[in-house]
Structures are given as structure tokens and as C-alpha cells.
Design an enzyme around this catalytic site. Structure first.
Site, PDB file in Angstrom:
ATOM      1  N   LYS A  33      -1.877  -0.323  11.018  1.00 33.10           N
ATOM      2  CA  LYS A  33      -2.123   0.446   9.792  1.00 33.10           C
ATOM      3  C   LYS A  33      -3.625   0.416   9.495  1.00 33.10           C
ATOM      4  CE  LYS A  33      -1.088  -0.918   5.392  1.00 33.10           C
ATOM      5  NZ  LYS A  33      -2.137  -0.514   4.442  1.00 33.10           N
ATOM      6  N   ASP A  60      -3.269   4.959   6.334  1.00 38.52           N
ATOM      7  CA  ASP A  60      -2.828   4.699   4.955  1.00 38.52           C
ATOM      8  C   ASP A  60      -3.940   5.065   3.975  1.00 38.52           C
ATOM      9  OD1 ASP A  60      -1.349   3.813   2.811  1.00 38.52           O
ATOM     10  OD2 ASP A  60      -1.765   1.685   3.150  1.00 38.52           O
ATOM     11  N   LYS A  62      -3.444   7.065   1.286  1.00 37.19           N
ATOM     12  CA  LYS A  62      -2.852   7.287  -0.044  1.00 37.19           C
ATOM     13  C   LYS A  62      -3.538   8.471  -0.739  1.00 37.19           C
ATOM     14  CE  LYS A  62      -1.308   2.506  -0.768  1.00 37.19           C
ATOM     15  NZ  LYS A  62      -1.936   1.716   0.300  1.00 37.19           N
ATOM     16  N   ASP A  65      -4.515  14.447  -4.456  1.00 35.85           N
ATOM     17  CA  ASP A  65      -5.495  15.500  -4.736  1.00 35.85           C
ATOM     18  C   ASP A  65      -4.799  16.842  -4.926  1.00 35.85           C
ATOM     19  OD1 ASP A  65      -8.051  16.803  -4.895  1.00 35.85           O
ATOM     20  OD2 ASP A  65      -8.864  15.146  -3.702  1.00 35.85           O
ATOM     21  N   THR A 117       2.315   0.670  -7.143  1.00 37.89           N
ATOM     22  CA  THR A 117       1.111  -0.024  -6.734  1.00 37.89           C
ATOM     23  C   THR A 117       0.889  -1.277  -7.580  1.00 37.89           C
ATOM     24  OG1 THR A 117       0.375   2.181  -6.254  1.00 37.89           O
ATOM     25  CG2 THR A 117      -1.239   0.449  -5.927  1.00 37.89           C
ATOM     26  N   ARG A 197      -1.808 -10.263   6.239  1.00 39.28           N
ATOM     27  CA  ARG A 197      -2.178 -11.682   6.253  1.00 39.28           C
ATOM     28  C   ARG A 197      -1.135 -12.549   6.928  1.00 39.28           C
ATOM     29  NH1 ARG A 197      -4.063 -10.886   0.122  1.00 39.28           N
ATOM     30  NH2 ARG A 197      -2.420  -9.344   0.329  1.00 39.28           N
TER      31      ARG A 197
HETATM   32  O1  C5P Z   1       0.739  -8.374   4.265  1.00 36.06           O
HETATM   33  P1  C5P Z   1      -0.445  -8.147   3.348  1.00 36.06           P
HETATM   34  O2  C5P Z   1      -0.163  -8.429   1.918  1.00 36.06           O
HETATM   35  O3  C5P Z   1      -1.709  -8.782   3.846  1.00 36.06           O
HETATM   36  O4  C5P Z   1      -0.652  -6.562   3.561  1.00 36.06           O
HETATM   37  C1  C5P Z   1      -1.071  -5.789   2.599  1.00 36.06           C
HETATM   38  C2  C5P Z   1      -1.080  -4.359   3.098  1.00 36.06           C
HETATM   39  O5  C5P Z   1       0.060  -3.626   2.598  1.00 36.06           O
HETATM   40  C3  C5P Z   1      -2.318  -3.688   2.570  1.00 36.06           C
HETATM   41  O6  C5P Z   1      -2.869  -2.912   3.600  1.00 36.06           O
HETATM   42  C4  C5P Z   1      -1.838  -2.863   1.411  1.00 36.06           C
HETATM   43  O7  C5P Z   1      -2.572  -1.687   1.278  1.00 36.06           O
HETATM   44  C5  C5P Z   1      -0.376  -2.548   1.787  1.00 36.06           C
HETATM   45  N1  C5P Z   1       0.490  -2.354   0.590  1.00 36.06           N
HETATM   46  C6  C5P Z   1       0.897  -3.383  -0.220  1.00 36.06           C
HETATM   47  N2  C5P Z   1       1.698  -3.201  -1.307  1.00 36.06           N
HETATM   48  C7  C5P Z   1       2.104  -1.994  -1.622  1.00 36.06           C
HETATM   49  C8  C5P Z   1       1.713  -0.920  -0.843  1.00 36.06           C
HETATM   50  C9  C5P Z   1       0.910  -1.139   0.269  1.00 36.06           C
HETATM   51  O8  C5P Z   1       0.531  -4.501   0.035  1.00 36.06           O
HETATM   52  N3  C5P Z   1       2.898  -1.838  -2.693  1.00 36.06           N
END
Ligand code: C5P
Length: 212
Positions: A33, A60, A62, A65, A117, A197
Site C-alpha cells: 500500500k 491509498d 483517499k 474532490d 477516519t 507497523r
Molecule cells: O498497521 P498500521 O496501523 O501501521 O497501518 C496503518 C495504515 O492503515 C496506514 O497506512 C493508514 O493510512 C491505514 N488506515 C488506518 N485506519 C483506517 C484507514 C486506513 O490505519 N481507518
């Protein structure tokens, strides 16, 4: 060797930061991603580089627009070779329809609900999200980004469900509010999960022990 239905979130400023993990994960997981941070720092060529390495690329961005801008950005993402692209459902149905009509044969559009979000899940948020997902489906969107708690409802609308917020049992939650384990999300019906992570901290486990 089975390929696990995981997108590795490349949350960083340069592709070289992930060289080690990408080498190890290749052929073990489905795709990567590319989010705003990496896309803005490295430029669009990052998608081409990853495609050359044989990855499925989930862009990704998002997008949120007006319809014409969404249409042209979708066209550009398809031309770059991206396989998945996120667009905010709040961009309106006209924008989603333009995107669906422009994406071509290989790019799949994933709808994003602004209600999700980083907000905690309540009944009213859940209802709002479900309504948005139904609207997105009617506009030809291929799938959605969906937290684990909403997968069972969302399965009635979409087959293509991508779930972030994944943590192994002993991981730190960090900034995520709605977390679930990989097995929970996949068993509920997610087609793919997004892990950032949690992959970096558990590479050996993900490759050798995680069964999905
Ligand atoms: O697994 P980790 O928390 O490190 O990954 C976070 C990824 O998932 C980020 O790239 C973030 O943009 C995406 N993401 C999120 N929660 C959401 C939508 C997308 O963590 N609700």
C-alpha cells in the site's frame, strides 16, 4: 507456498526504507500500500518501481474532490499501473460514477467513508457508514475500506473488503481505535487486510507462522 491476503503499508518517505522487508515479504504476501506520505515524497514513479518488482499496488490517496478531478486522477492512477485506488465516498455519486467509468479493466476503486477516519465506532457511525457503502455500490465502486467491526454487515454489499487496523495479540495499538487480529478480520470476511507497523515488528511470524 501460499500468498497471504495482506497489503503491507509502506508508511514512510522513501522506498529504500522498506527494501529489507520487501525482499523478505515478496511472494509471501499479496501486495503493498502506497499512501500519501510515500507518494508525495517519492513521486508517481514509486508505483512504477513497485509494479516492476511484481507487486500488486494499492494506491491509498483517499481522493476527495470534484467529479472531473476525480475522473482525471483515476485515469492517471490507472495509466501508472496501480491496481487499487481509494476515493472518498463523500466526493459525491457523480465523482464515483466518473471514476468507475474511467478506471479501465485493471484498476479497482475502493470507497472510503469519512466517518471512519480514526473515529470510535458507535451505532450511529455504523449506520452512517453502511448507508455510504450502499451508495458507493450503486455508483459502481468495486470495494471498500472497512474496519473489522463492520465486515459482517458490509459483506452483504461488497465482496471486496479491505480491512486496516490489524494487530497481533501482543502488539501495541498505537493510534488505531478499532483493532482486530488478522485471523478475526479474514474469518469475518475481509478479502485483504492492511498491516504496517505490525508486519515490521513481526516479520518472521508473518512469514512462517501466521495461517490465514
Ligand atoms: O498497521 P498500521 O496501523 O501501521 O497501518 C496503518 C495504515 O492503515 C496506514 O497506512 C493508514 O493510512 C491505514 N488506515 C488506518 N485506519 C483506517 C484507514 C486506513 O490505519 N481507518
Amino acid at each position: 507456498m501460499s500468498v497471504k491476503p495482506i497489503f503491507f503499508a509502506l508508511d514512510g518517505k522513501s522506498l529504500s526504507e522498506f527494501e529489507f522487508e520487501l525482499k523478505i515479504l515478496k511472494d509471501h504476501i499479496y501486495g503493498v500500500k502506497v499512501g500519501l506520505e510515500l507518494f508525495v515524497s517519492e513521486g508517481p514513479s514509486v508505483v512504477e518501481k513497485l509494479k516492476k518488482q511484481g507487486w500488486q499496488v494499492f494506491l491509498d490517496l483517499k481522493l476527495h474532490d470534484i467529479p472531473n478531478t476525480i475522473k482525471e486522477a483515476t485515469r492517471s492512477a490507472a495509466n501508472l499501473g496501480a491496481d487499487f485506488l481509494t476515493i472518498h465516498i463523500a466526493s459525491t455519486s457523480d465523482a464515483l460514477i466518473e471514476a468507475s467509468n474511467t478506471k479501465g479493466n485493471t484498476l479497482q476503486i475502493l470507497g472510503v467513508s469519512s466517518a471512519l477516519t480514526s473515529r470510535a465506532m458507535t451505532n450511529s457511525v455504523s449506520e452512517e457508514v453502511n448507508k455510504e457503502f450502499k451508495e458507493a455500490k450503486e455508483c459502481g465502486v468495486d470495494g471498500v475500506i472497512c474496519p473489522a467491526s463492520e465486515i459482517s454487515k458490509t459483506k452483504e454489499i461488497f465482496d471486496l473488503i479491505v480491512t486496516p487496523g490489524i494487530r497481533l495479540k501482543n502488539d501495541d495499538k498505537n493510534d488505531q481505535k478499532n483493532v482486530a487480529t488478522p485471523n478475526f478480520a479474514i474469518n469475518e470476511g475481509a478479502k485483504y487486510i492492511v498491516m504496517g507497523r505490525s508486519i515490521r515488528n513481526n516479520l518472521d511470524y508473518i512469514i512462517n507462522d501466521l495461517e490465514l
